[in-house]
Design a protein around this motif. Structure first.
Motif, PDB file in Angstrom:
ATOM      1  N   TYR A 118      19.909  34.576  -8.553  1.00 41.03           N
ATOM      2  CA  TYR A 118      18.816  33.667  -9.429  1.00 41.03           C
ATOM      3  C   TYR A 118      18.041  34.741  -9.983  1.00 41.03           C
ATOM      4  O   TYR A 118      17.250  34.186 -11.105  1.00 41.03           O
ATOM      5  CB  TYR A 118      17.948  32.976  -8.247  1.00 41.03           C
ATOM      6  CG  TYR A 118      18.672  31.735  -8.159  1.00 41.03           C
ATOM      7  CD1 TYR A 118      18.747  30.615  -8.967  1.00 41.03           C
ATOM      8  CD2 TYR A 118      19.850  31.497  -6.975  1.00 41.03           C
ATOM      9  CE1 TYR A 118      19.560  29.450  -8.511  1.00 41.03           C
ATOM     10  CE2 TYR A 118      20.421  30.392  -6.797  1.00 41.03           C
ATOM     11  CZ  TYR A 118      20.288  29.368  -7.568  1.00 41.03           C
ATOM     12  OH  TYR A 118      21.082  27.903  -7.572  1.00 41.03           O
ATOM     13  N   SER A 119      17.897  35.763  -9.827  1.00 41.00           N
ATOM     14  CA  SER A 119      17.170  37.159 -10.404  1.00 41.00           C
ATOM     15  C   SER A 119      17.767  37.001 -12.036  1.00 41.00           C
ATOM     16  O   SER A 119      17.156  37.081 -12.809  1.00 41.00           O
ATOM     17  CB  SER A 119      17.177  38.171  -9.832  1.00 41.00           C
ATOM     18  OG  SER A 119      16.659  39.267 -10.744  1.00 41.00           O
ATOM     19  N   VAL A 120      19.039  37.207 -11.908  1.00 39.26           N
ATOM     20  CA  VAL A 120      19.886  37.042 -13.339  1.00 39.26           C
ATOM     21  C   VAL A 120      19.600  35.881 -13.929  1.00 39.26           C
ATOM     22  O   VAL A 120      19.384  35.755 -15.108  1.00 39.26           O
ATOM     23  CB  VAL A 120      21.409  37.346 -12.920  1.00 39.26           C
ATOM     24  CG1 VAL A 120      22.251  36.884 -14.206  1.00 39.26           C
ATOM     25  CG2 VAL A 120      21.577  38.615 -12.321  1.00 39.26           C
ATOM     26  N   LYS A 121      19.629  34.554 -13.307  1.00 40.54           N
ATOM     27  CA  LYS A 121      19.245  33.438 -14.066  1.00 40.54           C
ATOM     28  C   LYS A 121      18.046  33.261 -14.614  1.00 40.54           C
ATOM     29  O   LYS A 121      17.672  32.937 -15.891  1.00 40.54           O
ATOM     30  CB  LYS A 121      19.236  32.213 -12.902  1.00 40.54           C
ATOM     31  CG  LYS A 121      20.602  31.997 -12.470  1.00 40.54           C
ATOM     32  CD  LYS A 121      21.582  31.358 -13.512  1.00 40.54           C
ATOM     33  CE  LYS A 121      22.970  30.961 -12.821  1.00 40.54           C
ATOM     34  NZ  LYS A 121      23.886  30.274 -13.973  1.00 40.54           N
ATOM     35  N   ARG A 122      16.875  33.989 -13.934  1.00 39.84           N
ATOM     36  CA  ARG A 122      15.483  33.748 -14.380  1.00 39.84           C
ATOM     37  C   ARG A 122      15.403  34.914 -15.736  1.00 39.84           C
ATOM     38  O   ARG A 122      14.559  34.639 -16.214  1.00 39.84           O
ATOM     39  CB  ARG A 122      14.606  34.317 -13.434  1.00 39.84           C
ATOM     40  CG  ARG A 122      14.413  33.306 -12.222  1.00 39.84           C
ATOM     41  CD  ARG A 122      13.122  33.566 -11.349  1.00 39.84           C
ATOM     42  NE  ARG A 122      13.459  34.949 -10.760  1.00 39.84           N
ATOM     43  CZ  ARG A 122      13.834  35.366  -9.634  1.00 39.84           C
ATOM     44  NH1 ARG A 122      14.278  34.117  -8.791  1.00 39.84           N
ATOM     45  NH2 ARG A 122      14.083  36.225  -9.020  1.00 39.84           N
ATOM     46  N   ASN A 123      16.227  35.714 -15.711  1.00 38.93           N
ATOM     47  CA  ASN A 123      15.941  36.960 -16.551  1.00 38.93           C
ATOM     48  C   ASN A 123      17.010  36.631 -17.999  1.00 38.93           C
ATOM     49  O   ASN A 123      17.442  37.647 -18.686  1.00 38.93           O
ATOM     50  CB  ASN A 123      16.459  38.278 -16.302  1.00 38.93           C
ATOM     51  CG  ASN A 123      15.082  38.688 -15.193  1.00 38.93           C
ATOM     52  OD1 ASN A 123      14.212  38.992 -15.879  1.00 38.93           O
ATOM     53  ND2 ASN A 123      15.295  38.736 -13.961  1.00 38.93           N
TER      54      ASN A 123
END
Length: 466
Positions: free
Chosen positions: A453-458
């Motif tokens: 989800y860190s990848v998704k947010r970025n």
């Protein structure tokens, strides 16, 4: 007289290439005392060099040590550079086959230091090849490939002048490409060897190449072709006396049948290996596979319950069962546990725009590619739910290689729609937990989920490993 010694050495070499090691050794043993008497150290080095190679290929490793002592003695007397290279090279081989990879690397690097100025020397490719072999066993795949790549152009140039050497090194290079999941490149190399007009004249290389092609087919889920290759390779080997080669190829056949989850076949070949070697390691392997073979029917019945019907990967239920076992084993052996989660970016919009049939086709193609990376007991891949997939491994080096290759492989998939070819991106988050003492398996998965989800947010379409 030198002409006579050179001629005898040539005969012994030809016997070596035909795997007639005992006859070759008898010829060498007859001439070695005469060379010692004449203090012909250059020829002595050549003779001892070939005798050591024969003993190593026979698997008689302990008989090598006295010959290394002889080489060292002649080196001290003569100071001949070729004897120094012989000594370093064969000492490295002795340590390698004795399981001492650290000293094998040390002696190979010393030899390579002498050879760097003359890469055309006949020992240069052999030393690089040996270093590759050490690093592949240590699972340092990039180093293994680095040393194999150093000699790749040399071997290509040797295709017609030194065909046996060319076949040997190209087969090994193809195996490194397997481990890096570069299957199409490995297939092209193997196909080129199979097309060589002299291949069938050398049973050792012919059996090795056919076997490696079988590994390629097994790794790419072409199981029927894989089985045909393994059968043909073993038929060739039964006519040969090279037990070391038989053992090596039997290992790859057994491992491949385990990847194919055909435990009955793996057990059959393990029985052959056990009869051949009668070692403790082969006995334990036989017992383990016998248990798997007995349970094959039961596992076949459970397969539907464990398999996702769209992707043909394992489903979440089975993953959760296995994940607990893997976590417990990693915790008890104080080894790391690696976990990755990935999903398809904007998959809902794709389904809404193109329909669920196209969505299922994307999932099927992801499953087809992901299955190629599965390694029994080493790396586990499952559909976790919806468009989300999960990977588990106890081997960090293999894990990193896999998620990087899988990430790029999936990005290249094209799905045909009414509007033309559709491509998609994925986001992947991964963790490597070195110390599991304060974790549960759910906490490991949760950490991977957080990275996803860190990848998704970025901005999505990326891979993140911590």
């Amino acid at each position: 007289m030198q002409f006579y010694y050179d001629a005898q050495l040539k005969v012994a070499r030809e016997l070596f290439h035909k795997t007639q090691y005992d006859i070759a050794i008898s010829i060498l043993d007859e001439e070695i005392p005469k060379l010692e008497e004449k203090q012909n150290y250059k020829s002595l080095g050549e003779y001892l060099n070939l005798k050591i190679a024969c003993l190593i290929n026979k698997g008689d490793i302990q008989a090598v040590q006295p010959l290394l002592d002889q080489l060292k003695h002649y080196l001290l007397i003569s100071g001949h550079e070729d004897l120094q290279l012989n000594y370093l090279y064969h000492s490295a081989n002795f340590f390698y086959y004795s399981g001492d990879l650290e000293h094998s690397i040390e002696y190979n690097l010393k030899a390579l230091e002498l050879l760097e100025a003359t890469p055309s020397h006949r020992y240069y490719p052999a030393v690089c090849h040996n270093l590759s072999g050490c690093y592949i066993l240590l699972k340092e795949l990039e180093k293994a490939y680095y040393y194999s790549e150093k000699i790749y152009p040399i071997m290509l140039a040797a295709k017609h002048e030194q065909p046996i050497m060319y076949m040997h090194y190209m087969n090994t290079h193809a195996c490194y490409l397997f481990e890096l999941h570069r299957y199409e490149e490995s297939y092209k190399l193997l196909k080129d060897i199979l097309d060589h007009p002299l291949l069938k004249q050398n049973s050792k290389q012919y059996a090795t190449t056919i076997n490696n092609m079988g590994v390629y087919y097994a790794r790419t889920n072409q199981y029927e072709k894989a089985e045909q290759c393994f059968t043909e390779a073993w038929e060739i080997l039964t006519e040969m006396s090279d037990n070391q080669l038989k053992s090596r190829i039997l290992n790859t056949i057994i491992e491949s049948y385990e990847v194919m989850e055909n435990y009955k076949k793996a057990y059959e070949y393990a029985r052959v290996k056990n009869e051949l070697l009668e070692s403790e390691e082969s006995r334990r392997q036989l017992e383990r596979l016998h248990e798997f073979a007995l349970n094959t029917s039961k596992e076949a019945l459970n397969l539907l319950a464990y398999t996702d019907n769209v992707t043909q990967l394992y489903n979440r239920h089975y993953f959760e069962e296995e994940a607990e076992k893997w976590f417990s084993e990693a915790l008890s052996t104080d080894t790391p546990l690696c976990c990755a989660l990935f999903d398809i970016d904007d998959f809902k919009q794709t389904n809404d725009q193109y329909g669920h049939l196209i969505g299922d086709q994307i999932l099927r193609q992801i499953g087809e590619e992901a299955r190629k990376f599965y390694r029994a007991g080493k790396l586990f891949i499952a559909r976790y739910g919806g468009d989300e997939f999960i990977i588990l491994s106890k081997e960090p080096a293999l894990f990193k290689q896999t998620i990087e290759h899988l990430f790029h492989t999936l990005q290249a998939i094209e799905v045909m729609t009414e509007d033309g070819y559709l491509m998609f991106t994925i986001s992947l988050g991964a963790v490597i937990v070195e110390d599991l003492s304060d974790f549960t398996v759910s906490m490991v998965i949760q950490k991977a989920d957080e990275e996803l989800y860190s990848v998704k947010r970025n901005g999505k379409n990326a891979l993140r490993v911590v």
